[in-house]
Structures are given as C-alpha cells and as structure tokens.
Scaffold this motif. Structure first.
Motif, PDB file in Angstrom:
ATOM      1  N   ASP A 142       0.822  -1.220   0.000  1.00  0.00           N
ATOM      2  CA  ASP A 142       0.000   0.000   0.000  1.00  0.00           C
ATOM      3  C   ASP A 142       0.853   1.265   0.000  1.00  0.00           C
ATOM      4  O   ASP A 142       0.426   2.304  -0.504  1.00  0.00           O
ATOM      5  N   ALA A 143       2.044   1.187   0.578  1.00  0.00           N
ATOM      6  CA  ALA A 143       2.925   2.356   0.661  1.00  0.00           C
ATOM      7  C   ALA A 143       3.563   2.706  -0.678  1.00  0.00           C
ATOM      8  O   ALA A 143       4.014   3.839  -0.870  1.00  0.00           O
ATOM      9  N   VAL A 144       3.601   1.765  -1.615  1.00  0.00           N
ATOM     10  CA  VAL A 144       4.221   2.036  -2.917  1.00  0.00           C
ATOM     11  C   VAL A 144       3.526   3.216  -3.602  1.00  0.00           C
ATOM     12  O   VAL A 144       4.185   4.147  -4.074  1.00  0.00           O
ATOM     13  N   GLY A 145       2.212   3.215  -3.654  1.00  0.00           N
ATOM     14  CA  GLY A 145       1.479   4.316  -4.285  1.00  0.00           C
ATOM     15  C   GLY A 145       1.698   5.637  -3.572  1.00  0.00           C
ATOM     16  O   GLY A 145       1.824   6.693  -4.217  1.00  0.00           O
ATOM     17  N   ARG A 146       1.756   5.604  -2.234  1.00  0.00           N
ATOM     18  CA  ARG A 146       2.012   6.833  -1.472  1.00  0.00           C
ATOM     19  C   ARG A 146       3.422   7.353  -1.746  1.00  0.00           C
ATOM     20  O   ARG A 146       3.650   8.564  -1.792  1.00  0.00           O
ATOM     21  N   ALA A 147       4.370   6.429  -1.927  1.00  0.00           N
ATOM     22  CA  ALA A 147       5.739   6.844  -2.234  1.00  0.00           C
ATOM     23  C   ALA A 147       5.811   7.498  -3.609  1.00  0.00           C
ATOM     24  O   ALA A 147       6.491   8.512  -3.789  1.00  0.00           O
ATOM     25  N   VAL A 148       5.103   6.950  -4.576  1.00  0.00           N
ATOM     26  CA  VAL A 148       5.061   7.552  -5.911  1.00  0.00           C
ATOM     27  C   VAL A 148       4.477   8.956  -5.819  1.00  0.00           C
ATOM     28  O   VAL A 148       5.023   9.916  -6.384  1.00  0.00           O
ATOM     29  N   ALA A 149       3.381   9.110  -5.077  1.00  0.00           N
ATOM     30  CA  ALA A 149       2.766  10.430  -4.903  1.00  0.00           C
ATOM     31  C   ALA A 149       3.739  11.383  -4.201  1.00  0.00           C
ATOM     32  O   ALA A 149       3.862  12.557  -4.589  1.00  0.00           O
ATOM     33  N   ALA A 150       4.452  10.897  -3.184  1.00  0.00           N
ATOM     34  CA  ALA A 150       5.410  11.739  -2.469  1.00  0.00           C
ATOM     35  C   ALA A 150       6.534  12.187  -3.397  1.00  0.00           C
ATOM     36  O   ALA A 150       6.961  13.345  -3.364  1.00  0.00           O
ATOM     37  N   LEU A 151       7.019  11.282  -4.246  1.00  0.00           N
ATOM     38  CA  LEU A 151       8.078  11.643  -5.190  1.00  0.00           C
ATOM     39  C   LEU A 151       7.598  12.694  -6.178  1.00  0.00           C
ATOM     40  O   LEU A 151       8.374  13.560  -6.597  1.00  0.00           O
ATOM     41  N   HIS A 152       6.337  12.636  -6.549  1.00  0.00           N
ATOM     42  CA  HIS A 152       5.794  13.639  -7.474  1.00  0.00           C
ATOM     43  C   HIS A 152       5.687  15.009  -6.828  1.00  0.00           C
ATOM     44  O   HIS A 152       5.605  16.015  -7.538  1.00  0.00           O
ATOM     45  N   VAL A 153       5.703  15.078  -5.515  1.00  0.00           N
ATOM     46  CA  VAL A 153       5.753  16.360  -4.804  1.00  0.00           C
ATOM     47  C   VAL A 153       7.210  16.760  -4.573  1.00  0.00           C
ATOM     48  O   VAL A 153       7.600  17.908  -4.807  1.00  0.00           O
ATOM     49  N   MET A 154       8.032  15.805  -4.122  1.00  0.00           N
ATOM     50  CA  MET A 154       9.420  16.087  -3.771  1.00  0.00           C
ATOM     51  C   MET A 154      10.282  16.471  -4.966  1.00  0.00           C
ATOM     52  O   MET A 154      11.056  17.429  -4.896  1.00  0.00           O
ATOM     53  N   VAL A 155      10.184  15.712  -6.036  1.00  0.00           N
ATOM     54  CA  VAL A 155      11.102  15.904  -7.162  1.00  0.00           C
ATOM     55  C   VAL A 155      10.968  17.290  -7.786  1.00  0.00           C
ATOM     56  O   VAL A 155      11.980  17.978  -7.972  1.00  0.00           O
ATOM     57  N   PRO A 156       9.761  17.794  -8.103  1.00  0.00           N
ATOM     58  CA  PRO A 156       9.689  19.160  -8.641  1.00  0.00           C
ATOM     59  C   PRO A 156      10.249  20.209  -7.669  1.00  0.00           C
ATOM     60  O   PRO A 156      10.914  21.158  -8.089  1.00  0.00           O
TER      61      PRO A 156
END
Length: 193
Positions: A142-156
């Motif tokens: 379940d954390a995989v999707g949250r990590a993807v979402a977090a990376l989409h905030v962090m990376v920009p």
C-alpha cells in the motif's frame, strides 16, 4: 539545468526489502519529470556508488528501512554524508545505503551529492541468509502508491531548489503519509542485501 537521481534499492527476493525496486517499477506508469533520472539499482551497491559521483546535485534513494514505525510508514531521512576518505576501503558488496555512501566517498575526490532517503518501514523481512520471500507485505504494498505520490511532490521541489527539504507529515499524525525524518541512524537500510 538542475537534474537529480532517484534510485530504488533493495533485494526483490527478500520480502519488503523489494520496496525500492517496486516504487521504481510503479513510476513507469506515472513518470517523473525528464530531469529526474530514475533507475532501479537493486543490490548493485558498487554501481550506485559510482553513479553518485556523476555530478548530481541531489539524489533520492528509495529503500525499506527499519526506523521503529508501523509497517508501511514512509519517512524522509537526510543521512550524514561521510567526510573525507576512510583509512580502509569500505565494503564493496551489498546495498546498505550507509555503506554505499562510504564507498562513494572512498572512490571519488568530488563531493557527494545531497542525499535524501525516502524510506518505508518494512513489515516482513526474511530472517536468515537462505530465506527467500518474494512479494511485499500488504502495508508495504500500500505504501508504494504513497511513495510515488510523495516523489511527485518532492522531485519538482528539489529540481527547483536542490537545498529545499519538502515539508512532509509526521508519523504520529497519521498512519499513512510520508513523515519528516528523525536524525538518521548509522545505517538507513537493511544491513546487507
């Protein structure tokens, strides 16, 4: 032009240790901006150590790391980078992020990039050297999707300013979101992968 490295680390045959590679695989369906170089390093610590010396201003490692939280909790950690070259060469095998950073410091005269670790608290890791446990536990899956979402905030945010630390929620406030990291321990991941 700012660029950054997003590196998945972990062993796909050791249960929740496969978190990093699974996040990188999920990013294929939801890619990050082109300035982000996304790659699964698996257990190839030497490859990652050399990659860290390739002039990146910032690198984000995605890994399973035991930090004392509930399984599936995400934390953002900024480990202390090694200063100077160690007297003896660090271990060149395995994928413990702390050992990889020490190896990179030993190999290169250039400064290491700023390193952040997006870590997931594992629920199930094999206990012995011979154990093979493919597949993630439910909380880590379940954390995989949250990590993807977090990376989409962090990376920009990191592409705009490599020195910024994205504001993230604390684990005490919610079971699921990314948490701001506590001071890092000596190792940010499993001991040897």
């Amino acid at each position: 032009m700012t660029r950054l490295l997003v590196a998945g680390v972990g062993n796909i045959f050791l249960g929740d240790d496969a978190f990093g590679p699974e996040v990188i695989r999920a990013l294929e369906q939801r890619p990050l901006p082109p300035e982000a170089h996304v790659r699964d390093y698996g257990i190839r610590g030497m490859d990652l150590a050399y990659e860290l010396l390739d002039g990146w201003p910032v690198a984000v490692l995605v890994d399973a790391a035991t930090r004392g939280e509930r399984p599936g909790t995400l934390t953002l950690v900024e480990p202390e980078l090694p200063v100077g070259r160690p007297a003896a060469p660090p271990e060149a095998h395995g994928m413990d992020p702390a050992k990889v950073l020490a190896l990179a410091a030993h190999l290169g005269e250039d400064a290491l990039p700023r390193v952040l670790v997006l870590a997931c608290e594992p629920g199930e890791l094999p206990r012995g050297d011979e154990d093979i446990a493919p597949g993630l536990s439910a909380p880590v899956r379940d954390a995989v999707g949250r990590a993807v979402a977090a990376l989409h905030v962090m990376v920009p945010a990191l592409l705009a300013d490599p020195l910024v630390t994205p504001a993230l929620d604390r684990p005490e406030e919610s079971a699921g979101p990314v948490a701001a990291g506590r001071p890092p321990t000596a190792a940010t991941g499993a001991e040897d992968r």
